[in-house]
Scaffold this motif. Sequence first.
Motif, short mmCIF file in Angstrom:
data_model
loop_
_atom_site.label_atom_id
_atom_site.label_comp_id
_atom_site.label_asym_id
_atom_site.label_seq_id
_atom_site.Cartn_x
_atom_site.Cartn_y
_atom_site.Cartn_z
N GLU A 147 0.82 -1.22 0.00
CA GLU A 147 0.00 0.00 0.00
C GLU A 147 0.85 1.27 0.00
O GLU A 147 0.41 2.34 -0.45
CB GLU A 147 -0.92 0.00 1.23
N ARG A 150 1.26 3.83 -2.98
CA ARG A 150 0.29 4.90 -3.23
C ARG A 150 0.81 6.24 -2.69
O ARG A 150 0.35 7.30 -3.12
CB ARG A 150 -1.05 4.58 -2.57
N THR A 226 -4.82 10.68 -1.74
CA THR A 226 -4.85 9.56 -0.78
C THR A 226 -5.77 9.83 0.40
O THR A 226 -6.07 8.92 1.17
CB THR A 226 -3.44 9.27 -0.24
#
Length: 304
Positions: A147, A150, A226
């Motif tokens: 993750e 990102r 995000t």
Amino acid sequence: MESTESTNQLVNNGSPSQSDADASDAMTTTSSTREKTVLLFGKTKSGKSATGNSILGRKCFKVSLTPHSTTTCKSEGCRRGDMALKIVDTPDVTESKKASARQEVTKWYQETEDGIDALLLVHKLGVRFTDQHESLLGTMEKIFRKEIYRYTIAVLTHGDQLKAAMEEEGFTLQEHLSSESSGLTTLMEKVDNRYVVFNNRYEDEDENNKQVQDLLKLIDELSEKTQGPYKHDVGNLLSKLRITASQARGGFSRCCSFVRSIFTRCFTCSPLSRSRFVRCASVLIGMVAVLSVSGCAFMISYFL
């Protein structure tokens, strides 16, 4: 090559999901005023510390020609315009022993307890992104999970050398990034083609401020996309430990009181009952000891 064209190539905010105007309109005051945590990550001699100094606008992180000039993480704060920043410089843990690497990563978790707004993956232009560098990505995934991509921006350092090579040999930055000789295609895919080219040798403060502002704009856009910083599991655990530590102390105190009451009753009863109490107390104390040791072992293994 025109300077305007070169400048446009030095920053890429990734695959756009909307127009630049829409992205600019979407920015809020909150994302700019809250302190953003930026973690520098990369191989030894890639230019992590120098990049941190360029962002800070002053020399805080040690830059040396010797290997392993950065031996442990260090953080410094600054304000750039209306953006407050916390910059965390880190050593290359892929070249450390396993035990010391685990201890170092624990420090990173503590420094970024509130989350990571941007991870700057620093790579020196002109150095092929080899299998050894790809192992760095594996380490990054192991520490932060996939993750984290990102929140990752590639910072390609030694931009002055690249510019000279581009002018001499007549190739573009995009051609270099997509070429097999650079080995950067895998990296660009993982970070969704987000990158900036940095020259950490600028003596002109205005030139340095311009490249830093380009990076900060990219970080701000990334934060909008995000919707908040990356939160790692250990960061959440560390914050919870502040609460659970007092609860653990209270539980231990109650356990000691319980054991004390057993022994008090044991020595105030008949010999026959006393032997039964002793056996029961031994079993209970053994169970408490096993549970305590297991809990400690779990916490140690988790952090190390």
